[in-house]
Design a protein around this motif. Sequence first.
Motif, mmCIF file in Angstrom:
data_model
loop_
_atom_site.group_PDB
_atom_site.id
_atom_site.type_symbol
_atom_site.label_atom_id
_atom_site.label_comp_id
_atom_site.label_asym_id
_atom_site.label_seq_id
_atom_site.Cartn_x
_atom_site.Cartn_y
_atom_site.Cartn_z
ATOM 1 N N THR A 91 0.826 -1.218 0.000
ATOM 2 C CA THR A 91 0.000 0.000 0.000
ATOM 3 C C THR A 91 0.857 1.264 0.000
ATOM 4 O OG1 THR A 91 -0.142 -0.187 2.420
ATOM 5 C CG2 THR A 91 -1.956 -1.101 1.133
ATOM 6 N N GLY A 92 2.043 1.165 -0.573
ATOM 7 C CA GLY A 92 2.958 2.299 -0.578
ATOM 8 C C GLY A 92 2.460 3.507 -1.335
ATOM 9 N N LYS A 93 1.546 3.305 -2.301
ATOM 10 C CA LYS A 93 1.055 4.432 -3.097
ATOM 11 C C LYS A 93 -0.209 5.059 -2.527
ATOM 12 C CE LYS A 93 3.012 3.349 -7.624
ATOM 13 N NZ LYS A 93 2.722 3.141 -9.065
ATOM 14 N N VAL A 94 -0.701 4.528 -1.431
ATOM 15 C CA VAL A 94 -1.927 5.080 -0.849
ATOM 16 C C VAL A 94 -1.704 6.526 -0.394
ATOM 17 C CG1 VAL A 94 -3.564 4.910 1.063
ATOM 18 C CG2 VAL A 94 -2.878 2.853 -0.168
ATOM 19 N N SER A 95 -0.565 6.779 0.254
ATOM 20 C CA SER A 95 -0.291 8.143 0.701
ATOM 21 C C SER A 95 -0.091 9.080 -0.479
ATOM 22 C CB SER A 95 0.955 8.169 1.593
ATOM 23 O OG SER A 95 2.119 7.848 0.857
ATOM 24 N N VAL A 96 0.462 8.560 -1.573
ATOM 25 C CA VAL A 96 0.639 9.371 -2.785
ATOM 26 C C VAL A 96 -0.723 9.720 -3.376
ATOM 27 C CG1 VAL A 96 1.698 9.479 -5.076
ATOM 28 C CG2 VAL A 96 2.835 8.235 -3.227
ATOM 29 N N LEU A 97 -1.623 8.735 -3.404
ATOM 30 C CA LEU A 97 -2.975 8.977 -3.906
ATOM 31 C C LEU A 97 -3.702 9.984 -3.029
ATOM 32 C CD1 LEU A 97 -5.227 8.279 -5.896
ATOM 33 C CD2 LEU A 97 -5.841 6.355 -4.421
ATOM 34 N N GLY A 98 -3.490 9.899 -1.698
ATOM 35 C CA GLY A 98 -4.091 10.867 -0.790
ATOM 36 C C GLY A 98 -3.595 12.278 -1.093
ATOM 37 N N GLY A 99 -2.291 12.416 -1.353
ATOM 38 C CA GLY A 99 -1.740 13.720 -1.696
ATOM 39 C C GLY A 99 -2.292 14.238 -3.014
ATOM 40 N N PHE A 100 -2.436 13.363 -3.999
ATOM 41 C CA PHE A 100 -2.978 13.749 -5.302
ATOM 42 C C PHE A 100 -4.423 14.239 -5.167
ATOM 43 C CE2 PHE A 100 -5.273 12.755 -9.218
ATOM 44 C CZ PHE A 100 -4.457 13.316 -10.190
ATOM 45 N N SER A 237 1.520 12.732 -9.466
ATOM 46 C CA SER A 237 0.997 12.052 -10.656
ATOM 47 C C SER A 237 2.025 11.140 -11.343
ATOM 48 C CB SER A 237 0.421 13.065 -11.651
ATOM 49 O OG SER A 237 1.368 14.056 -11.992
ATOM 50 N N PRO A 238 3.319 11.519 -11.450
ATOM 51 C CA PRO A 238 4.270 10.589 -12.082
ATOM 52 C C PRO A 238 4.400 9.274 -11.325
ATOM 53 C CG PRO A 238 5.198 12.802 -11.987
ATOM 54 C CD PRO A 238 3.962 12.807 -11.135
ATOM 55 N N ILE A 239 4.278 9.319 -10.004
ATOM 56 C CA ILE A 239 4.368 8.090 -9.205
ATOM 57 C C ILE A 239 3.155 7.209 -9.466
ATOM 58 C CG2 ILE A 239 4.514 7.150 -6.865
ATOM 59 C CD1 ILE A 239 5.808 9.768 -6.002
ATOM 60 N N LEU A 240 1.974 7.810 -9.511
ATOM 61 C CA LEU A 240 0.751 7.042 -9.746
ATOM 62 C C LEU A 240 0.723 6.463 -11.160
ATOM 63 C CD1 LEU A 240 -1.821 9.434 -8.031
ATOM 64 C CD2 LEU A 240 -0.913 7.288 -7.123
ATOM 65 N N LEU A 241 1.410 7.117 -12.090
ATOM 66 C CA LEU A 241 1.427 6.656 -13.479
ATOM 67 C C LEU A 241 2.648 5.785 -13.793
ATOM 68 C CD1 LEU A 241 0.267 9.950 -15.237
ATOM 69 C CD2 LEU A 241 -1.063 7.857 -14.910
ATOM 70 N N ILE A 270 12.133 0.431 -14.549
ATOM 71 C CA ILE A 270 12.325 0.829 -13.148
ATOM 72 C C ILE A 270 11.274 1.884 -12.835
ATOM 73 C CG2 ILE A 270 13.938 1.657 -11.401
ATOM 74 C CD1 ILE A 270 16.217 1.007 -13.281
ATOM 75 N N TRP A 271 10.424 1.608 -11.873
ATOM 76 C CA TRP A 271 9.334 2.520 -11.552
ATOM 77 C C TRP A 271 9.105 2.555 -10.043
ATOM 78 C CZ3 TRP A 271 9.042 -2.461 -12.898
ATOM 79 C CH2 TRP A 271 8.193 -3.294 -12.189
ATOM 80 N N LYS A 272 8.444 3.606 -9.595
ATOM 81 C CA LYS A 272 8.179 3.763 -8.168
ATOM 82 C C LYS A 272 6.982 2.929 -7.740
ATOM 83 C CE LYS A 272 10.209 8.032 -6.427
ATOM 84 N NZ LYS A 272 9.949 9.328 -5.761
ATOM 85 N N ILE A 273 7.149 2.239 -6.603
ATOM 86 C CA ILE A 273 6.046 1.472 -6.033
ATOM 87 C C ILE A 273 5.573 2.099 -4.728
ATOM 88 C CG2 ILE A 273 6.518 -0.737 -7.118
ATOM 89 C CD1 ILE A 273 8.298 -1.475 -4.813
ATOM 90 N N SER A 274 6.207 3.184 -4.325
ATOM 91 C CA SER A 274 5.780 4.002 -3.193
ATOM 92 C C SER A 274 6.422 5.366 -3.398
ATOM 93 C CB SER A 274 6.216 3.390 -1.854
ATOM 94 O OG SER A 274 7.610 3.567 -1.659
ATOM 95 N N ALA A 275 6.287 6.244 -2.432
ATOM 96 C CA ALA A 275 6.880 7.573 -2.572
ATOM 97 C C ALA A 275 8.399 7.507 -2.634
ATOM 98 C CB ALA A 275 6.435 8.458 -1.411
#
Length: 325
Positions: A91-100, A237-241, A270-275
């Motif tokens: 769930t590493g991207k949940v905080s990123v989605l919250g920020g978005f 957005s780049p992290i979510l995409l 190579i891509w981000k799976i969390s912040a």
Amino acid sequence: MVDNKHSIKPWQHQHQFSSINIDGERNTRYVLYLTVITMIVEIVAGTVYGSMALLADGWHMGTHAAAFMITLFAYHYARKHADNPDFSFGTGKVSVLGGFTSAIALGMVALIMLVESTARFFSPHQIQFNEAIVVAIIGLTVNLVSALLLKDHHGHSHSHGHSHSHHNHQEHAHEGQDHNLRAAYLHVLADALTSILAIAALLFGKWYGLTWLDPLMGIVGSIIITRWAWQLLGQTSPILLDQSIEEMYRNKMTALIESEEDHQVTDLHIWKISADHYAAAISIVSHQPKEVDYFKEKLGSFEQVRHLTIEINTCHDTKCHQSIR
């Protein structure tokens, strides 16, 4: 059915890349309480005393209260589903989605402020300056306290351990971006800015009769807040995409692999799976390929990559046969 008695644990990966920011979550809850109370006071006072700047500040704080709820929900959701296998990389991207999501809310606040302030240019209201100034100062005080509560934690978080076969990382503290809390921090700063502009407009209106400054400050505030929202969208957005890591990093990894004679990289992602954490998937082809573990050890210096998957393709003469290990 074949009885498989071999242990596969040494080859399994951990998939928990979410960050836990306990202090940030607690302080966000305190800020939410302060914001809701101040919001009610400012909306009532702005309506009674006729100040658009004060009303804008009050409704602005209301939308921020909703954003803080998003922040807290994101923390709760990430923690609750931290070990849920339904999430491929945790769930590493949940905080990123919250920020978005909060950035979008911030942009909506700016739009509402712009529309309402423009309307007040053509339909000015009578303002009771003394009362409005007192309430605006109270609002600013709350905003400054809230900013102090969030400032020390909006850029730091504490992560779970990330133990993988290729790095064997131990559990450690990690400093990184908490976009969820950063969004909350920007909402507080936006509140503080709106309060400062409201106070300035009210003082000049009282002393010099420049009542047009009241809606003008609302427009200025909306422009600044829009800029903050855009910056936060640009970060999340780049992290979510699943945007790739910079080209230089990819080139260094490719060069290291291809420094081995008769080994070529055919595909690399190579891509981000969390912040703060990256995953990599690499395909390598060779006539006499080395073992997967060899390359995992060789790439151990690339510490930004926390989850590494390597595919080996064996090439026989002019025809290559795929062998995934």
